[in-house]
Write a protein that holds these residues in place. Structure first.
Motif, mmCIF file in Angstrom:
data_model
loop_
_atom_site.group_PDB
_atom_site.id
_atom_site.type_symbol
_atom_site.label_atom_id
_atom_site.label_comp_id
_atom_site.label_asym_id
_atom_site.label_seq_id
_atom_site.Cartn_x
_atom_site.Cartn_y
_atom_site.Cartn_z
ATOM 1 N N ALA A 163 50.505 67.942 53.039
ATOM 2 C CA ALA A 163 51.145 67.010 53.969
ATOM 3 C C ALA A 163 50.143 66.011 54.540
ATOM 4 N N LYS A 164 48.913 66.464 54.790
ATOM 5 C CA LYS A 164 47.874 65.530 55.237
ATOM 6 C C LYS A 164 47.639 64.450 54.176
ATOM 7 N N ASP A 165 47.680 64.847 52.931
ATOM 8 C CA ASP A 165 47.496 63.887 51.852
ATOM 9 C C ASP A 165 48.623 62.862 51.831
ATOM 10 N N LEU A 166 49.826 63.280 52.228
ATOM 11 C CA LEU A 166 50.937 62.340 52.288
ATOM 12 C C LEU A 166 50.672 61.227 53.301
ATOM 13 N N ILE A 167 49.914 61.540 54.352
ATOM 14 C CA ILE A 167 49.556 60.508 55.324
ATOM 15 C C ILE A 167 48.744 59.417 54.635
ATOM 16 N N ASP A 168 47.797 59.845 53.798
ATOM 17 C CA ASP A 168 47.008 58.859 53.059
ATOM 18 C C ASP A 168 47.882 58.041 52.117
ATOM 19 N N ARG A 169 48.792 58.711 51.415
ATOM 20 C CA ARG A 169 49.664 57.994 50.471
ATOM 21 C C ARG A 169 50.519 56.970 51.207
ATOM 22 N N MET A 170 50.998 57.334 52.401
ATOM 23 C CA MET A 170 51.815 56.409 53.184
ATOM 24 C C MET A 170 51.030 55.157 53.557
ATOM 25 N N HIS A 171 49.719 55.316 53.738
ATOM 26 C CA HIS A 171 48.873 54.192 54.154
ATOM 27 C C HIS A 171 48.151 53.516 52.990
ATOM 28 N N SER A 172 48.495 53.861 51.786
ATOM 29 C CA SER A 172 47.733 53.327 50.649
ATOM 30 C C SER A 172 47.994 51.843 50.397
ATOM 31 N N TRP A 173 48.923 51.229 51.167
ATOM 32 C CA TRP A 173 49.057 49.767 51.119
ATOM 33 C C TRP A 173 47.709 49.095 51.388
ATOM 34 N N TYR A 174 46.945 49.715 52.250
ATOM 35 C CA TYR A 174 45.805 49.041 52.851
ATOM 36 C C TYR A 174 44.480 49.358 52.152
ATOM 37 N N THR A 175 44.565 49.894 50.945
ATOM 38 C CA THR A 175 43.354 50.319 50.253
ATOM 39 C C THR A 175 42.407 49.163 49.960
ATOM 40 N N GLU A 176 41.136 49.477 50.022
ATOM 41 C CA GLU A 176 40.113 48.575 49.504
ATOM 42 C C GLU A 176 39.350 49.252 48.363
ATOM 43 N N ASP A 177 39.888 50.380 47.910
ATOM 44 C CA ASP A 177 39.252 51.152 46.835
ATOM 45 C C ASP A 177 40.313 51.432 45.781
ATOM 46 N N ASP A 178 40.536 50.468 44.897
ATOM 47 C CA ASP A 178 41.616 50.594 43.926
ATOM 48 C C ASP A 178 41.409 51.749 42.955
ATOM 49 N N ALA A 179 40.157 52.141 42.735
ATOM 50 C CA ALA A 179 39.885 53.240 41.811
ATOM 51 C C ALA A 179 40.017 54.589 42.503
ATOM 52 N N GLY A 180 39.386 54.730 43.657
ATOM 53 C CA GLY A 180 39.394 56.020 44.341
ATOM 54 C C GLY A 180 40.612 56.254 45.196
ATOM 55 N N PHE A 181 41.249 55.195 45.675
ATOM 56 C CA PHE A 181 42.396 55.311 46.582
ATOM 57 C C PHE A 181 43.414 54.231 46.229
ATOM 58 N N PRO A 182 44.076 54.380 45.083
ATOM 59 C CA PRO A 182 45.016 53.341 44.640
ATOM 60 C C PRO A 182 46.322 53.365 45.426
ATOM 61 N N LEU A 183 47.022 52.242 45.386
ATOM 62 C CA LEU A 183 48.360 52.185 45.970
ATOM 63 C C LEU A 183 49.232 53.245 45.320
ATOM 64 N N HIS A 184 49.890 54.055 46.150
ATOM 65 C CA HIS A 184 50.713 55.167 45.662
ATOM 66 C C HIS A 184 52.194 54.829 45.858
#
Length: 236
Positions: A163-184
């Motif tokens: 569920a904590k990971d879902l928080i990151d996925r919800m905010h993945s609009w704002y990524t500056e790391d397309d490889a490590g943290f892509p838009l989900h």
């Protein structure tokens, strides 16, 4: 605020209802607008059947109420106007069939086996069957801290960490790391996540990429530049 859930135990019949007491106040708060609505509802976990009349009395008379359990004896606990399906909540094929046959749902409550693989598998297969503006509620997530249930403090395989990971996925609009943290894809589907004591509530809200607005003298301008600028330090 309604007191339907808090008052229900005093009105319960001969079927046992087993809930953490503080859930009832939380349900009165987050579900107040749902009372009397005709919805499609799914609960995982029947046990002694005490929650069937609780949900039936809360939701509208034309609601479609589906309950799942792994114990075949739970078939006998169905009430008129409810449907009981028997199967394993960790079985993707079973969950997919339930979703096809009875979904989409407006409200899903997981009060099943509380093991990590059960909660995570159920979410992955039933979330796509949840309607826009629907709620997915997982009870008893304290088992995420119990090794006997597959959990443990910061155990990567626990539902809490999922569920904590879902928080990151919800905010993945704002990524500056397309490889490590892509838009989900879940960025377009999760409207909010609420963590309560032993309870997680995930709201589905289908949405477009976020827009920032600037308003002055009644004139409003909109921009998605916040999603496009890189190397940001501050916008203020």
């Amino acid at each position: 605020m309604t007191r339907y859930f808090r008052d229900f135990p005093a009105r319960s019949g001969d079927r046992m209802l087993l809930k953490m007491e503080h859930y009832l106040e939380i349900y009165d708060e987050i579900l107040a607008g749902w009372q009397g609505r005709d919805v499609s509802f799914l609960e995982i976990g029947i046990y002694k059947g005490g929650s069937l009349p609780m949900w039936q009395g809360f939701l509208g008379p034309a609601s479609r109420l589906v309950f799942l359990d792994i114990d075949p004896a739970c078939r006998d606990l169905a009430l008129p106007g409810t449907l009981v399906e028997i199967g394993d909540q960790a079985d993707p094929a079973f969950l997919d069939r339930v979703g096809r046959d009875h979904g989409p749902f407006d409200l899903i409550v997981d009060d099943g086996g509380h093991k990590m693989h059960q909660q995570i598998t159920s979410f992955r297969h039933l979330w796509p069957r949840l309607r826009d503006r629907g709620l997915y509620i997982v009870e008893d997530v304290h088992t995420s801290y119990w090794p006997g249930f597959g959990g443990g403090f910061r155990e990567p395989a626990s539902f809490i960490e999922f569920a904590k990971d879902l928080i990151d996925r919800m905010h993945s609009w704002y990524t500056e790391d397309d490889a490590g943290f892509p838009l989900h894809p879940l960025a377009r589907e999760i409207g909010g996540i609420r963590f309560h004591d032993s309870l997680v509530v995930i709201e589905k809200r289908l949405k477009e990429p976020p827009v920032s607005i600037a308003a002055r003298n009644g004139q409003v301008t909109r921009s998605r530049r916040i999603l496009e600028v890189r190397g940001r330090r501050s916008i203020f």
